[in-house]
Scaffold this motif. Structure first.
Motif, PDB file in Angstrom:
ATOM      1  N   TYR A  30       0.901  -1.007   0.128  1.00 23.70           N
ATOM      2  CA  TYR A  30       0.142  -0.147   0.151  1.00 23.70           C
ATOM      3  C   TYR A  30       0.944   1.063  -0.245  1.00 23.70           C
ATOM      4  O   TYR A  30       2.208   1.180  -0.039  1.00 23.70           O
ATOM      5  CB  TYR A  30      -0.624  -0.416   1.173  1.00 23.70           C
ATOM      6  N   PRO A  34      -0.867   8.097   0.207  1.00 26.71           N
ATOM      7  CA  PRO A  34      -1.505   8.685  -1.615  1.00 26.71           C
ATOM      8  C   PRO A  34      -2.449  10.215  -2.012  1.00 26.71           C
ATOM      9  O   PRO A  34      -2.700  10.735  -0.944  1.00 26.71           O
ATOM     10  CB  PRO A  34      -2.491   7.075  -1.315  1.00 26.71           C
ATOM     11  N   PRO A  36      -4.627  11.591  -3.378  1.00 23.64           N
ATOM     12  CA  PRO A  36      -6.440  11.574  -3.514  1.00 23.64           C
ATOM     13  C   PRO A  36      -6.823  11.212  -4.118  1.00 23.64           C
ATOM     14  O   PRO A  36      -7.338  10.912  -4.326  1.00 23.64           O
ATOM     15  CB  PRO A  36      -6.651  12.803  -2.595  1.00 23.64           C
ATOM     16  N   ASN A  39      -5.837   7.452  -5.212  1.00 22.04           N
ATOM     17  CA  ASN A  39      -6.475   6.749  -4.559  1.00 22.04           C
ATOM     18  C   ASN A  39      -8.341   6.660  -5.164  1.00 22.04           C
ATOM     19  O   ASN A  39      -8.146   5.387  -4.461  1.00 22.04           O
ATOM     20  CB  ASN A  39      -6.156   7.442  -2.913  1.00 22.04           C
ATOM     21  N   ARG A  42      -7.680   3.939  -7.201  1.00 24.58           N
ATOM     22  CA  ARG A  42      -7.382   2.797  -7.431  1.00 24.58           C
ATOM     23  C   ARG A  42      -8.486   1.813  -6.355  1.00 24.58           C
ATOM     24  O   ARG A  42      -9.004   0.813  -6.603  1.00 24.58           O
ATOM     25  CB  ARG A  42      -6.076   3.363  -6.135  1.00 24.58           C
ATOM     26  N   ALA A  43      -9.782   2.687  -6.054  1.00 26.64           N
ATOM     27  CA  ALA A  43     -10.661   2.554  -5.142  1.00 26.64           C
ATOM     28  C   ALA A  43     -11.786   1.685  -6.899  1.00 26.64           C
ATOM     29  O   ALA A  43     -11.924   0.677  -5.934  1.00 26.64           O
ATOM     30  CB  ALA A  43     -11.493   3.210  -4.479  1.00 26.64           C
ATOM     31  N   PHE A  48      -6.643  -2.842  -6.101  1.00 28.98           N
ATOM     32  CA  PHE A  48      -6.352  -2.786  -5.172  1.00 28.98           C
ATOM     33  C   PHE A  48      -8.106  -2.829  -4.699  1.00 28.98           C
ATOM     34  O   PHE A  48      -8.681  -2.569  -4.715  1.00 28.98           O
ATOM     35  CB  PHE A  48      -6.626  -1.039  -5.271  1.00 28.98           C
ATOM     36  N   SER A  50      -9.802  -2.086  -0.398  1.00 30.51           N
ATOM     37  CA  SER A  50      -9.303  -1.573   0.936  1.00 30.51           C
ATOM     38  C   SER A  50      -9.306  -2.793   2.149  1.00 30.51           C
ATOM     39  O   SER A  50     -10.014  -3.554   1.746  1.00 30.51           O
ATOM     40  CB  SER A  50     -11.129  -0.994   1.118  1.00 30.51           C
ATOM     41  N   SER A  77      -9.656   2.096   4.957  1.00 29.07           N
ATOM     42  CA  SER A  77      -9.387   2.729   3.869  1.00 29.07           C
ATOM     43  C   SER A  77      -8.724   2.640   3.219  1.00 29.07           C
ATOM     44  O   SER A  77      -8.943   2.935   2.169  1.00 29.07           O
ATOM     45  CB  SER A  77     -10.629   4.468   3.808  1.00 29.07           C
ATOM     46  N   THR A  78      -7.401   2.109   3.431  1.00 32.50           N
ATOM     47  CA  THR A  78      -6.523   2.114   3.233  1.00 32.50           C
ATOM     48  C   THR A  78      -6.900   1.000   1.817  1.00 32.50           C
ATOM     49  O   THR A  78      -7.040   0.489   2.181  1.00 32.50           O
ATOM     50  CB  THR A  78      -5.154   1.703   3.854  1.00 32.50           C
ATOM     51  N   MET A  79      -5.912   1.531   0.938  1.00 27.52           N
ATOM     52  CA  MET A  79      -6.235   1.048  -0.407  1.00 27.52           C
ATOM     53  C   MET A  79      -5.061  -0.198  -0.361  1.00 27.52           C
ATOM     54  O   MET A  79      -4.054   0.163  -0.546  1.00 27.52           O
ATOM     55  CB  MET A  79      -6.231   1.751  -1.692  1.00 27.52           C
TER      56      MET A  79
END
Length: 117
Positions: A30, A34, A36, A39, A42-43, A48, A50, A77-79
């Motif tokens: 991770y 990151p 924003p 990220n 990535r979401a 990726f 979470s 919430s970290t991807m």
């Protein structure tokens, strides 16, 4: 009491199997800090996931996921890159870290307890 013990044993066994099986194919990398916008991209990718979603897939409730996330120094919430490896920091890249599976494993009993409340 039996249901609690069964849940604890089952969750521990599943977590142990998943942690050992998945670490062979990915290091669960991770980005420490990151961007924003990156990220958000990535979401929406398939590479990726979470941290909270990974914990939920393993059967942990939101409170248990928080306990696990705190133990490894991330947020829910970290991807997490769950499908491959990322290179280390080079050029202008942000620092890349890997989940601490020792800390994660040590936090499992507390996460299970948080879900039983």
């Amino acid at each position: 009491m039996f249901a609690r013990r069964l849940f604890t044993v089952t969750a521990g066994a599943v977590s142990a199997v998943v942690l050992t099986a998945t670490t062979a194919s990915a290091h669960f990398c991770y980005f420490d800090n990151p961007n924003p916008k990156a990220n958000a991209g990535r979401a929406n990718s398939s590479g990726f996931v979470s941290f909270g979603a990974i914990a939920a897939m393993e059967g942990f409730c939101p409170a248990g996921a928080e306990v696990l996330a705190d133990a490894v120094g991330v947020s829910t919430s970290t991807m997490i890159n769950a499908h491959g490896l990322m290179a280390g920091p080079t050029g202008g890249n942000k620092a890349i870290s890997h989940l601490d599976f020792g800390a994660l494993e040590a936090a499992i009993p507390d996460a299970i307890a948080a879900c039983e409340v």
